[in-house]
Scaffold this active site. Structure first.
Site, mmCIF file in Angstrom:
data_model
loop_
_atom_site.group_PDB
_atom_site.id
_atom_site.type_symbol
_atom_site.label_atom_id
_atom_site.label_comp_id
_atom_site.label_asym_id
_atom_site.label_seq_id
_atom_site.Cartn_x
_atom_site.Cartn_y
_atom_site.Cartn_z
ATOM 1 N N SER A 1 1.668 -9.888 -0.944
ATOM 2 C CA SER A 1 1.320 -8.468 -0.836
ATOM 3 C C SER A 1 1.687 -7.828 0.500
ATOM 4 O O SER A 1 1.870 -6.615 0.570
ATOM 5 C CB SER A 1 -0.167 -8.275 -1.117
ATOM 6 O OG SER A 1 -0.952 -9.130 -0.299
ATOM 7 N N GLU B 1 -9.847 6.750 3.514
ATOM 8 C CA GLU B 1 -10.688 5.745 4.156
ATOM 9 C C GLU B 1 -9.801 4.565 4.526
ATOM 10 O O GLU B 1 -8.727 4.381 3.935
ATOM 11 C CB GLU B 1 -11.782 5.266 3.191
ATOM 12 C CG GLU B 1 -11.369 4.152 2.205
ATOM 13 C CD GLU B 1 -10.297 4.578 1.185
ATOM 14 O OE1 GLU B 1 -10.168 5.786 0.927
ATOM 15 O OE2 GLU B 1 -9.592 3.689 0.656
ATOM 16 N N LYS C 1 0.811 -1.225 0.000
ATOM 17 C CA LYS C 1 0.000 0.000 0.000
ATOM 18 C C LYS C 1 0.845 1.277 0.000
ATOM 19 O O LYS C 1 0.430 2.304 -0.518
ATOM 20 C CB LYS C 1 -0.963 -0.015 1.174
ATOM 21 C CG LYS C 1 -2.082 -1.044 0.963
ATOM 22 C CD LYS C 1 -3.317 -0.702 1.740
ATOM 23 C CE LYS C 1 -4.470 -1.602 1.337
ATOM 24 N NZ LYS C 1 -4.287 -2.994 1.810
HETATM 25 C C1 LIG Z 1 -5.106 -4.029 1.540
HETATM 26 C C2 LIG Z 1 -4.404 -5.290 1.280
HETATM 27 C C3 LIG Z 1 -4.812 -6.169 0.240
HETATM 28 C C4 LIG Z 1 -6.033 -5.943 -0.592
HETATM 29 O O1 LIG Z 1 -6.033 -4.791 -1.374
HETATM 30 P P1 LIG Z 1 -5.785 -4.826 -2.950
HETATM 31 O O2 LIG Z 1 -6.134 -3.446 -3.379
HETATM 32 O O3 LIG Z 1 -6.697 -5.862 -3.524
HETATM 33 O O4 LIG Z 1 -4.372 -5.159 -3.159
HETATM 34 C C5 LIG Z 1 -4.050 -7.298 -0.002
HETATM 35 N N1 LIG Z 1 -2.963 -7.591 0.750
HETATM 36 C C6 LIG Z 1 -2.559 -6.790 1.766
HETATM 37 C C7 LIG Z 1 -1.366 -7.180 2.547
HETATM 38 C C8 LIG Z 1 -3.258 -5.618 2.064
HETATM 39 O O5 LIG Z 1 -2.846 -4.830 3.068
#
Ligand SMILES: *Cc1c(COP(=O)(O)O)cnc(C)c1O
Length: 395
Positions: A379, A112, A90
């Protein structure tokens, strides 16, 4: 080249701008500023310097060694977005949007947040660039994510409790849009995924595509070939789009988006928007939405807060319609098992969201051979999920 949305902000029939009149001029201003910045090499230079020195990019590409499927001699590579400052992808996006806010002369950031990860990433760049930050968060989430609320406050942000509806992310987003409409002159709204009205889905993609650009180059350098399969979890869709964009023009690379099947796809308790939703408008754009026959947005469920969202970015709706990306579901139980396997067999605790992608990679590995190469976007890291996981993973 990845496509730009058309002049009205559409990817095929998805996207656009469904907002109150007061926001149209603000979105026009943002669109002009974003397109101007994207054509300016100095803007990208500053962005990449911050990603290098503040975020810690490039993030590593790591070959799993003992995780299931890696056993079957199919290399599974993970792109380590968990090693970024603040623990997930993010921050790539909030750095980009904060730079844009600075370029536009805005005085304040609002955002948000659901689980609090985007709130923390926004509060972080607010502190770094000297912007006051106001974060809108559902009352239920404030209770569930007390640690992230504390971190945001420590970073100097104000956290506002949102009480309407289900008191979660969907309601916090409605409130952030409402607040933005009252202060568009001096305030920049930092959206956390590839959702919202044009130009947000496109703009956030441009700030996340660094993930796939790096991973593609790293894979080629290490293995001399492209991956056979690329897997990423899909909440709003930003980490997935960020990864997929680099491979869209490589038809031999199969792309897999993994949604949260929650308690099971047929259980009525999931967040699998593309699998189970229908076309509709949510938070300013046309895409798929989990809704009933009257257009009432459904309640969602996933063990992972970051995937627990009834909408999905419009470009994903387009990529599914075009057949370029295949979307599948992984349920809570399988995601937890993948998290535990990755922790115990690799020494890496992934975020619950990322564990959905890992679980699907293990399934894919059973159908693939030694010539194949599976690339997974990890992610984020799992520290934030320890409370949640502790309830479910026995010793
Ligand atoms: C917020 C988040 C997501 C989901 O958001 P996307 O916009 O679909 O990427 C996925 N993995 C992590 C670690 C997150 O913090």
């Amino acid at each position: 080249m990845p496509m730009r949305p058309d002049a009205r902000g559409y990817f095929g029939e998805f996207g656009g701008r469904f907002v109150p009149e007061v926001l149209v001029a603000a979105l026009d201003e943002l669109e002009a500023a974003a397109y101007d910045a994207f054509d300016d090499p100095e803007f990208w230079q500053e962005y990449h310097a911050i990603l290098r020195d503040f975020v810690g990019r490039p993030s590593p590409l790591y070959a799993l060694e003992r995780y299931p499927g890696a056993h079957a001699r199919v290399p599974i590579l993970i792109k380590r977005e968990d090693t970024n400052h603040t623990g997930a992808h993010k921050i790539n996006n909030t750095v980009g949007q904060a730079l844009l806010a600075k370029r536009m002369g805005k005085q304040r950031l609002i955002a948000e947040t659901g689980a609090g990860q985007h709130g923390v990433a926004t509060a972080t760049v607010g502190a770094k660039f000297g912007f006051p930050v106001d974060v809108y968060m559902g009352e239920v989430d404030i209770e569930r994510q007390a640690l992230n609320v504390f971190v945001m406050k420590l970073l100097g942000a104000r956290v506002h409790a949102v009480g309407g509806g289900t008191r979660t992310l969907k309601d916090a987003t409605n409130e952030a849009f409402r607040v933005w409409a009252s202060c568009v002159e001096d305030t920049f709204y930092v959206i956390g995924s590839v959702v919202g009205a044009h130009p947000y889905p496109y703009m956030v993609r441009e700030f996340q595509k660094v993930i796939g650009d790096e991973a593609r180059a790293q894979t080629l350098q290490r293995f001399g070939r492209l991956p056979s399969d690329v897997v990423a979890c899909v909440g709003g869709g930003s980490n997935a789009i960020g990864m997929f964009t680099a491979f869209l023009d490589d038809p031999e690379v199969r792309l897999w988006g993994v949604e949260a099947a929650g308690a099971g796809l047929t259980s009525g308790r999931s967040a699998a928007t593309l699998a189970l939703g229908s076309v509709g408008v949510l938070h300013g754009s046309r895409s798929y939405v989990l809704q009933d026959a009257n257009g009432q947005v459904s309640e969602t469920h996933s063990i992972s807060a970051g995937l627990d969202y009834p909408g999905v970015g419009p470009e994903h709706a387009f990529l599914r319609a075009s057949g370029r990306v295949t979307y599948v579901g992984v349920d809570d139980v399988d995601a937890l098992a993948a998290l535990r396997d990755c922790a115990r067999l690799e020494g890496i605790v992934p975020a619950l969201e990322s564990a959905h992608a890992l679980a699907y990679a293990a399934q894919l590995a059973q159908r693939r051979g030694a010539d194949d190469l599976i690339l997974v976007n990890l992610s984020g890291r799992g520290d934030k999920d320890i409370g949640q996981v502790g309830q479910h993973v026995a010793d």
